[in-house]
Motif scaffolding. Sequence first.
Motif, PDB file in Angstrom:
ATOM      1  N   LEU A 103      74.119  67.409  56.534  1.00  0.00           N
ATOM      2  CA  LEU A 103      72.840  66.695  56.575  1.00  0.00           C
ATOM      3  C   LEU A 103      72.614  66.102  55.187  1.00  0.00           C
ATOM      4  O   LEU A 103      73.284  66.475  54.233  1.00  0.00           O
ATOM      5  CB  LEU A 103      71.694  67.659  56.904  1.00  0.00           C
ATOM      6  CG  LEU A 103      71.777  68.413  58.224  1.00  0.00           C
ATOM      7  CD1 LEU A 103      70.713  69.495  58.274  1.00  0.00           C
ATOM      8  CD2 LEU A 103      71.589  67.443  59.381  1.00  0.00           C
ATOM      9  N   GLU A 104      71.622  65.204  55.074  1.00  0.00           N
ATOM     10  CA  GLU A 104      71.338  64.625  53.760  1.00  0.00           C
ATOM     11  C   GLU A 104      70.960  65.716  52.745  1.00  0.00           C
ATOM     12  O   GLU A 104      71.231  65.608  51.565  1.00  0.00           O
ATOM     13  CB  GLU A 104      70.169  63.630  53.825  1.00  0.00           C
ATOM     14  CG  GLU A 104      70.277  62.541  54.862  1.00  0.00           C
ATOM     15  CD  GLU A 104      69.722  62.937  56.223  1.00  0.00           C
ATOM     16  OE1 GLU A 104      68.547  63.340  56.313  1.00  0.00           O
ATOM     17  OE2 GLU A 104      70.472  62.848  57.204  1.00  0.00           O
ATOM     18  N   TYR A 105      70.342  66.766  53.219  1.00  0.00           N
ATOM     19  CA  TYR A 105      69.796  67.804  52.349  1.00  0.00           C
ATOM     20  C   TYR A 105      70.532  69.132  52.426  1.00  0.00           C
ATOM     21  O   TYR A 105      70.071  70.134  51.911  1.00  0.00           O
ATOM     22  CB  TYR A 105      68.321  68.034  52.696  1.00  0.00           C
ATOM     23  CG  TYR A 105      68.098  68.272  54.171  1.00  0.00           C
ATOM     24  CD1 TYR A 105      68.225  69.546  54.728  1.00  0.00           C
ATOM     25  CD2 TYR A 105      67.796  67.225  55.021  1.00  0.00           C
ATOM     26  CE1 TYR A 105      68.042  69.756  56.080  1.00  0.00           C
ATOM     27  CE2 TYR A 105      67.600  67.429  56.375  1.00  0.00           C
ATOM     28  CZ  TYR A 105      67.719  68.697  56.889  1.00  0.00           C
ATOM     29  OH  TYR A 105      67.535  68.894  58.233  1.00  0.00           O
ATOM     30  N   LYS A 107      73.398  71.521  55.093  1.00  0.00           N
ATOM     31  CA  LYS A 107      74.242  71.563  56.284  1.00  0.00           C
ATOM     32  C   LYS A 107      73.508  72.269  57.405  1.00  0.00           C
ATOM     33  O   LYS A 107      72.540  72.991  57.182  1.00  0.00           O
ATOM     34  CB  LYS A 107      75.585  72.237  55.995  1.00  0.00           C
ATOM     35  CG  LYS A 107      75.564  73.725  55.855  1.00  0.00           C
ATOM     36  CD  LYS A 107      76.977  74.272  55.749  1.00  0.00           C
ATOM     37  CE  LYS A 107      76.940  75.767  56.023  1.00  0.00           C
ATOM     38  NZ  LYS A 107      78.250  76.345  56.179  1.00  0.00           N
ATOM     39  N   THR A 132      71.986  58.763  62.530  1.00  0.00           N
ATOM     40  CA  THR A 132      73.203  58.711  61.713  1.00  0.00           C
ATOM     41  C   THR A 132      74.430  59.265  62.447  1.00  0.00           C
ATOM     42  O   THR A 132      75.557  59.053  62.006  1.00  0.00           O
ATOM     43  CB  THR A 132      73.025  59.495  60.402  1.00  0.00           C
ATOM     44  OG1 THR A 132      72.776  60.870  60.721  1.00  0.00           O
ATOM     45  CG2 THR A 132      71.877  58.920  59.578  1.00  0.00           C
TER      46      THR A 132
END
Length: 180
Positions: A103-105, A107, A132
């Motif tokens: 994820l962007e931040y 997992k 995404t």
Amino acid sequence: MSEEEKRAELYRSVREFPDFPSPGVLFRDITPVMKNPSALRAATDLFERFIRENFSDVDVIAGLDARGFLFGPVLAQRLEIGFVLIRKKGKLPGPTECMSYALEYGKAEIEIQSDAVDPGQKVVIIDDLLATGGTMKAACDLLQKKGAEILSCLVLIELKSLKGAEKLRPHRVHSLLQYD
């Protein structure tokens, strides 16, 4: 109602919330689709038609936690096939298979019960939204790890500008509604 009329009803039913959950994000809310029996039927009809026209040999629908659970069971019932849950880690009893994804931040992890699909079974995966593509890609990888064949990934809404479908190649993506 024609296919075009069904799509128009779905577009009318999706609400937009600017700056949710954070500034700059335009959230597409499917709650009104679920609330309106005609819109929900339109979505299910369109999903069913796509599957029947393209895959005569689908064995199971796999729904992603949690909104894939809204469309998947009804679709599986109409097709007279099974429905499989793909959940966030720690939500399923018994032996499970797990897949991590970025994820962007950080997992995240999803899992499926070890006996949910058999090697060689043909699967269609369903969710409400493709952004995404991270969660859907993890679901494809997890099902392939179990030996399943992915026929297609179905979503109600695809956010085209985020290019999630590219991440899913070579798997086919079919979306009922597309937004840039």
